[in-house]
Design a protein around this motif. Structure first.
Motif, mmCIF file in Angstrom:
data_model
loop_
_atom_site.group_PDB
_atom_site.id
_atom_site.type_symbol
_atom_site.label_atom_id
_atom_site.label_comp_id
_atom_site.label_asym_id
_atom_site.label_seq_id
_atom_site.Cartn_x
_atom_site.Cartn_y
_atom_site.Cartn_z
ATOM 1 N N GLY A 14 38.697 37.164 38.279
ATOM 2 C CA GLY A 14 39.089 36.683 39.604
ATOM 3 C C GLY A 14 39.258 37.800 40.623
ATOM 4 O O GLY A 14 38.587 37.822 41.664
ATOM 5 N N PRO A 15 40.165 38.736 40.352
ATOM 6 C CA PRO A 15 40.392 39.806 41.326
ATOM 7 C C PRO A 15 39.125 40.619 41.627
ATOM 8 O O PRO A 15 38.871 40.985 42.773
ATOM 9 C CB PRO A 15 41.460 40.668 40.650
ATOM 10 C CG PRO A 15 42.165 39.746 39.708
ATOM 11 C CD PRO A 15 41.124 38.807 39.232
ATOM 12 N N GLN A 68 23.028 34.919 43.992
ATOM 13 C CA GLN A 68 23.531 36.125 44.655
ATOM 14 C C GLN A 68 23.936 37.182 43.631
ATOM 15 O O GLN A 68 24.451 36.866 42.570
ATOM 16 C CB GLN A 68 24.743 35.743 45.515
ATOM 17 C CG GLN A 68 25.271 36.901 46.322
ATOM 18 C CD GLN A 68 26.468 36.486 47.141
ATOM 19 O OE1 GLN A 68 26.401 35.487 47.850
ATOM 20 N NE2 GLN A 68 27.555 37.231 47.020
ATOM 21 N N SER A 97 36.088 39.583 41.495
ATOM 22 C CA SER A 97 35.205 38.744 42.307
ATOM 23 C C SER A 97 35.552 38.846 43.779
ATOM 24 O O SER A 97 34.682 38.958 44.638
ATOM 25 C CB SER A 97 35.320 37.294 41.825
ATOM 26 O OG SER A 97 34.885 36.399 42.813
ATOM 27 N N VAL A 98 36.863 38.808 44.052
ATOM 28 C CA VAL A 98 37.299 38.900 45.459
ATOM 29 C C VAL A 98 36.958 40.278 46.014
ATOM 30 O O VAL A 98 36.445 40.433 47.129
ATOM 31 C CB VAL A 98 38.817 38.622 45.584
ATOM 32 C CG1 VAL A 98 39.320 38.966 46.977
ATOM 33 C CG2 VAL A 98 39.113 37.167 45.266
ATOM 34 N N ARG A 99 37.226 41.300 45.200
ATOM 35 C CA ARG A 99 36.977 42.662 45.666
ATOM 36 C C ARG A 99 35.514 42.890 45.993
ATOM 37 O O ARG A 99 35.162 43.527 46.965
ATOM 38 C CB ARG A 99 37.455 43.644 44.589
ATOM 39 C CG ARG A 99 37.479 45.103 45.049
ATOM 40 C CD ARG A 99 38.419 45.274 46.247
ATOM 41 N NE ARG A 99 39.725 44.728 45.958
ATOM 42 C CZ ARG A 99 40.660 45.365 45.256
ATOM 43 N NH1 ARG A 99 40.435 46.574 44.784
ATOM 44 N NH2 ARG A 99 41.817 44.804 45.042
ATOM 45 N N GLY A 115 33.279 40.393 46.514
ATOM 46 C CA GLY A 115 32.633 39.266 47.193
ATOM 47 C C GLY A 115 31.570 38.673 46.291
ATOM 48 O O GLY A 115 30.551 38.160 46.759
ATOM 49 N N ALA A 116 31.801 38.743 44.984
ATOM 50 C CA ALA A 116 30.768 38.307 44.031
ATOM 51 C C ALA A 116 31.123 36.953 43.441
ATOM 52 O O ALA A 116 32.273 36.726 43.070
ATOM 53 C CB ALA A 116 30.655 39.328 42.899
ATOM 54 N N PRO A 117 30.161 36.029 43.340
ATOM 55 C CA PRO A 117 30.452 34.738 42.691
ATOM 56 C C PRO A 117 30.785 34.954 41.213
ATOM 57 O O PRO A 117 30.295 35.898 40.591
ATOM 58 C CB PRO A 117 29.144 33.955 42.857
ATOM 59 C CG PRO A 117 28.093 34.967 43.090
ATOM 60 C CD PRO A 117 28.753 36.130 43.754
ATOM 61 N N VAL A 118 31.618 34.084 40.682
ATOM 62 C CA VAL A 118 32.034 34.232 39.287
ATOM 63 C C VAL A 118 32.033 32.880 38.600
ATOM 64 O O VAL A 118 32.473 31.886 39.167
ATOM 65 C CB VAL A 118 33.428 34.909 39.185
ATOM 66 C CG1 VAL A 118 34.448 34.224 40.086
ATOM 67 C CG2 VAL A 118 33.931 34.921 37.758
ATOM 68 N N LEU A 119 31.488 32.843 37.390
ATOM 69 C CA LEU A 119 31.534 31.633 36.570
ATOM 70 C C LEU A 119 32.187 31.993 35.247
ATOM 71 O O LEU A 119 31.808 32.985 34.619
ATOM 72 C CB LEU A 119 30.123 31.087 36.326
ATOM 73 C CG LEU A 119 29.447 30.499 37.568
ATOM 74 C CD1 LEU A 119 27.957 30.325 37.325
ATOM 75 C CD2 LEU A 119 30.068 29.159 37.932
#
Lengths: 294, 652, 251
Positions: free
Chosen positions: A85-86, A125, A88-90, A92-96
């Motif tokens: 999660g963190p 992306q 991904s935010v840092r 700007g990457a999508p995460v599954l």
């Protein structure tokens, strides 16, 4: 795709992520937590001393941006969850998360609704982050060892005060070919003794459903299910387990499920290969007896 | 020679002075009981006025048959007869003594002619003899008590009073004997006459001593009545007069809507935690209880090793009422929550009680407090309640969806203004695989009979499991939702498959605003056959019938299921049948319970199988599930069926 | 001390597999809605913290006004207020951004607790994203929390054991289930009191969703034929089972 694995130094966990990476392209690079000798051969290998994921986000993000990694692979474990999660935010990457299937055309599948449904996504992306569910991919064999270079530590807001590894009584679930699990149907903590006895004879690991763990009859480390251990043994004995979908998610890749439950309508029988509709207290002792006689 | 009052006694009239003292003490004692009982709360619900057979607050039939004639006592024949001897004997003797007083004070000529012979001599002697036989029976009973009198505790004060009475009776006969010995034979006074043959004719001093002794002991007995178990002479008939004879525990409903405007802290206590929370009628119950243990004997929980004893609950409360701690809410823990949740609400205890006590209401009031005020509930029951709250049915972990039971059937849906009967499936027949077959059988029967019926689109629960587990709040929420739905659809008549649904709909929905005509499915099927709408074939299969508690004992529907069984097979009665039916163990939320001790359903199943009948029939999905499970201990063959299934099978 | 707990109202997570159906790739709307199980563990943990430290507890949720009736249970368990952000996205970025907005509106939240994962999407992601957006540390699978002046110490249960971690300042923690945080059943009095506690409805904000494309949602068919073994002689059955397992080379 240029891929980076972030993982603790555990051959199986790393091996599974390598397998996934190879589905998408080449052998990945690795950022290891806690040690610098990494099983397997990697082009680039990094490590951090600090094993608290919250402290690594900045460093990992920097590395990924600097090196231009397109795919970040983590296991769906505590470590992986704390990074996904963190990070991904840092970035700007999508995460599954909790990926159970992946293909080269960049589609991945993940379970929803406790495993009652599966959703398939297409990655477009980059960079993208995936957390991979344990035991759904065969671990690639690790050849050789790679020495990793240290990654500069940034801030460390969280301090690791102490750690304790679970004392595994008997065979660890991770590698067990045979696992025997007890559920709510056991009725009491002392009834796990019977389970352990048969596990000893079969050289099996001992697991528990979430119901038994919530009761306090089994340690959380024994929990098998969507939110516990995901296991893939040859034989899985489900004793006094009703078979809710969340539990079945933990044994999706078990080859043969044997269910013992006095309720003939229990859901577990829809997954089991062999079923005995009887009070486990009548069944397990006879199994123990039969094994002893051999 | 006719008897002369005060013969040989100087200043005999003084006995009246002692009598006054005794009566004063007696009245003081009654007042003590009155004050104790008046501490209780006033009943909240308005008692239904103008019922036939009710004069003011008094249920006349109940007062006469249960209170005075003591009909229930005769369920144990010898005890009943002995008690009859004592009660009627002493009553006659009391009348006799009053007649003597009338003779002394008012000159009423009771000692003349055949009245003297047959009433004053023969009648009183017979009464005294029978009373003495009864008293001796009870004395022996107290010295060699059956278990029910001593488990969990024996009530003190009986031996003293019975002994007093025995001495009074014996001394009375001796007095008569001495008098007759001195004055000449009186053949009608056959006991005294016989005794006189053994007694000296001139023991005048002994006679005087005995006379005063007899009189004073008699006064002592009377004065002691309110301070001994003998107070039941007044308390039991009072309780019988005030106890609503309608079967069942009559829990009533709580109006939660009135709390919406209050601050939560101001809400009254839900359920009962201390004696102070109970109504006067309940306090009367505890005072009237004789600790006879008949309730304990018939209780399915007590007789299978559960911590509950209905007698134990009553005596604990009775002791507390006498000894103090009126406001102590540690009472629940003295009784233990385990005991309180063991009750299956079968009301066998109420049925057996000769004193018309409503034990289940007390137990359920404690349960309400535990669940609603303290959220203390056994784990599995808690899960059932949680499921009921979250998904409107209590069957957590079910593998069935709501339409599973009718998945390949074409079941009509209730259409407002068109459909006559709502077929209420209920949560058990919807979500439990074995019970689903009851619904399927009923659909088949109704279709064959061409009945205008329909089910609801959405599956629902009456909320009864919540009520049984003590969560009145959840019950009223679910009930209100159902009532809204029914009234929107214009539902007037409801056929139920489950006696719990039937009971809740007919007893508890009206006070919440839902008034419908209710028909249990076995009654409806019997009607259909009587109207020749269906004609099932007969077979010689023997069928043992298990009366469900909520259909039989709690709602007095005994005959229709039996008639129905007789139409498709041969009825076999179990030893405990009808109003004495033994619970399957599933009531009171105990379908979701970890049982300790012997399993109630296995005991009942064993009784059923011991009849040797080919099949066991019942009329309740919970009974069906419990007995199906219970029979598994003894046989692998499927033995238990709902009557609807048996009928549908015979429809061809 | 001000604690915020995230609670998500989800479709019944115990719908049996045989009755489970989808509309538009999401669970059919006929299923009853309830608070997710791990969220209830988190609420219980938060209430215990509140009771121990005298904190205020705010329940934060993202969803529709229909969910308020369900969320009252959280308040009845011990919440002081409910902040409901109204929106209907199920994109984790959008949800996290909206939750962040609510937390910032509250202003003085010291600790954010969330359930380990939701019972519908099972992503276990939003809390991590939220931590990233709030720029606070994120620790997952926490079992125990202790406050000591300005320092927090938490215990974490992971796959191979447990860890004790400490930090000062704010954080987002996800809670795992243990016997000690089995959610309490609110007493009726508390349910009534909850009806009077404040419910703040906040308009949701538009936010950038995550850039992945959902291609399909399916219900996997489980093919399994169970062989039920005979029950008349269990001892014999046990032997039969063992020999079958060996024959088919499972053992």
């Amino acid at each position: 795709m240029k891929t980076l694995i972030i993982e603790v130094v555990d051959a199986k966990r790393i091996g599974e992520l390598v397998t996934v990476a190879r589905i998408f392209g080449d052998t990945p690079d690795i950022l290891a937590l806690g040690a610098d000798q990494i099983p397997g051969t990697f082009g680039k290998a990094y490590f951090t001393d600090d094993t608290v994921p919250a402290n690594l986000i900045d460093g990992a993000a920097k590395l990924i941006q600097q090196e231009g990694y397109e795919l970040v692979l983590l296991s769906a474990t505590t470590v992986g969850t704390e990074i996904a999660g963190p990070l991904s935010v840092r970035l700007g990457a999508p995460v599954l998360t909790e990926v159970i299937e992946a293909s080269a055309d960049k589609t991945v599948t993940r379970p929803i609704y406790g495993g009652k449904a599966v959703a398939t996504f297409s990655l477009s992306q980059t960079p993208a982050i995936l957390t991979i569910r344990r035991k759904y991919f065969e671990p690639a064999t690790a050849e050789g060892t790679t020495t990793a270079e240290a990654l500069a530590a940034e801030t460390a807001p969280v301090t690791l005060v102490s750690e304790k590894a679970t004392e595994v009584k008997g065979i660890p679930l991770e590698d067990a070919e045979v696992i025997i699990s007890g559920g709510r149907g056991l009725g009491a903590e002392e009834n796990f003794t019977m389970i352990r006895e048969i596990a000893d004879l079969l050289k099996a690991g001992v697991g528990a459903s979430r119901g038994a763990v919530d009761e306090g009859w089994a340690d959380p480390s024994m929990q098998i299910g969507q939110t516990g251990n995901i296991v893939a043994p040859s034989v899985y004995f489900a004793v006094g387990i009703s078979g809710a979908s969340q539990h079945l998610a933990g044994i999706a890749n078990a080859k043969c499920v044997v269910a013992v439950n006095k309720d003939e309508d229990a859901n577990i029988f829809k997954r089991a290969r062999f079923g005995i509709v009887e009070d486990y207290k009548k069944v397990i002792p006879t199994l123990i007896q039969a094994l002893k006689e051999e | 020679m006719a008897r002369i009052p005060y013969w040989n006694i100087d200043y005999g009239i003084l006995i009246d002075a002692f009598a006054l003292v005794a009566v004063a003490i007696f009245v003081y004692g009654i007042q003590m009981h009155w004050k104790r009982i008046q501490q209780g709360k006033v009943r909240l619900r308005t008692p239904v006025k103008d019922l036939p057979g009710k004069i003011g607050p008094v249920f006349v039939h109940s007062l006469v048959f249960k209170g005075i004639l003591g009909a229930k006592i005769y369920k144990k024949l010898f005890t009943g007869i002995a008690h009859g001897f004592v009660f009627w004997g002493m009553l006659v003797l009391f009348v006799g003594t009053s007649l003597v007083v009338l003779n002394v004070w008012g000159g009423v000529p009771v000692f003349k002619g055949s009245f003297n012979q047959w009433v004053m001599s023969f009648g009183l002697d017979l009464a005294g003899l029978l009373a003495l036989i009864g008293v001796l029976f009870f004395l022996v009973r107290r010295i060699m008590p059956p278990e029910r009198l001593t488990t969990p505790k024996a009530r003190a004060g009986f031996v003293l009073q019975i002994s007093l009475l025995a001495i009074v009776l014996v001394s009375g006969f001796l007095l008569e004997g001495l008098r007759i010995a001195a004055n000449g034979p009186d053949t009608y006074a056959f006991v005294g006459n016989a005794l006189a043959g053994w007694l000296p004719a001139d023991a005048l001093a002994a006679h005087q001593l005995l006379w005063w002794g007899h009189g004073l002991l008699c006064m002592a007995f009377i004065a002691a009545i309110p301070f001994s178990p003998m107070m039941h002479i007044l308390l039991v008939p009072t309780n019988a007069a005030l106890a609503d004879p309608m079967p069942g525990s009559k829990m009533g409903v709580i109006d939660f809507a009135s709390f919406d405007d209050e601050e939560a802290e101001e809400m009254p206590t839900l359920g009962c935690a201390s004696l102070a929370d109970f109504t006067r009628k309940r306090l009367l119950d505890y005072s009237a209880c004789l600790w006879c243990g008949r309730c304990h004997e018939v209780c399915p929980a007590a007789s299978t090793g559960k911590p509950l004893s209905p007698k134990g609950v009553m005596l604990t409360l009775a002791e507390r009422l006498t000894n103090g701690g009126f406001e102590d809410d540690g009472l629940i823990d003295e009784l233990t929550a385990d005991a309180i949740f063991s009750c299956t609400t079968c009301t066998a205890c109420m049925e057996a009680c000769p004193a018309c006590i409503n034990q289940p209401k007390t137990i359920l009031k404690f349960r309400q407090n535990l669940v609603m005020e303290q959220s203390r509930v056994p784990e599995l029951m808690g899960k059932a309640l949680n499921s009921l709250e979250q998904r409107a049915h209590p069957f957590f972990g079910t593998g069935s969806g709501p339409k599973e039971w009718c998945k390949d059937l074409d079941v009509p849906v209730f259409v407002s203004g068109e459909t006559e009967y709502l077929l209420w499936i209920g949560c058990s027949a919807t979500y439990e695989e074995r019970s689903q077959k009851i619904a399927r059988a009923m659909v088949r029967i109704l279709d064959k009979a061409g009945v205008s019926y329909g089910i609801l689109e959405e599956s629902r629960c009456t909320g009864d499991p919540a009520k049984q587990m003590g969560n009145e709040f959840l019950f009223s929420e679910l009930a209100q939702a159902n009532i809204e739905e029914f009234d929107a659809l214009g539902v007037k008549k409801i056929i139920t498959l489950c006696p719990h649904c039937y009971n809740s709909f007919s007893r508890h929905y009206p006070p919440l605003g839902g008034n419908y005509t209710l028909i249990p499915h076995v009654v409806f099927i019997e009607q259909l056959i009587a109207q020749k709408k269906i004609t099932p074939g007969w077979s010689s299969t023997t069928i043992a019938y298990h009366d469900p508690c909520y259909l039989g004992r709690r709602n007095h529907i005994f005959d229709e299921p039996r008639q129905l069984i007789g139409r498709v097979g041969r009825l076999v009665e179990m030893p405990n049948h009808g109003a004495d039916s033994f619970c399957c163990g599933g009531g009171g939320g105990n379908y979701w319970a970890e049982e300790v001790g012997e399993r109630i359903n296995q005991r009942r199943s064993e009784e059923a199988l011991d009849t040797g009948a080919d099949k066991i029939a019942t009329a309740c999905p919970f009974c069906l599930l419990m007995i199906t499970d219970g029979t598994k201990k003894f046989t692998e063959d499927p033995k238990a069926f709902d009557i609807a299934e048996l009928v549908a099978e015979q429809l061809g | 001390m001000h604690i915020a707990v995230l609670a998500k109202v989800v479709p019944d997570y115990e719908v049996p597999a045989s009755d489970f159906e989808l509309t538009d790739g999401r669970a059919h709307s006929r299923y009853k809605r309830m608070i997710g199980l791990y969220d209830e563990n988190a609420i219980e943990t938060a209430v215990q913290l509140k009771e121990k430290n005298g904190a205020t507890l705010t329940i934060i949720s993202y969803g529709s006004t229909n969910d308020i009736a369900v969320l009252r249970k959280a308040i009845a368990m011990g919440g002081d207020a409910l902040y409901l952000v109204m929106g209907d996205s199920d994109d984790p970025y959008v949800i996290a951004a909206n939750l962040k907005m609510a937390i910032e509106k509250l202003g003085d939240v010291d600790l954010v607790l969330a359930g380990q994962q939701s019972a519908d999407m099972d992503r276990g992601l939003v809390h991590g994203l939220l931590a990233g957006m709030l720029d606070t540390p994120f620790i997952s699978q926490v079992s125990h929390i202790n406050a000591d002046s300005d320092q927090w110490t938490v215990s974490q249960i992971h796959e191979d054991g447990t860890r004790e971690l400490s930090f000062t300042g704010k954080a987002v923690l996800s809670i795992t289930s243990i016997p000690e945080n089995v959610p309490r059943i609110p007493v009726v009095r508390a349910i009534f009191a909850a009806k009077k506690k404040p419910v703040e409805k906040i308009e949701g904000i538009a936010a950038e969703p995550m850039t992945v494309e959902q291609k399909s949602v399916e219900i996997p068919t489980v093919e399994s034929v169970c062989e039920f073994l005979p029950l008349d002689d269990i001892a014999e059955t046990s032997k039969i089972l063992l020999s079958k397992l060996r024959e088919e080379r499972y053992l």
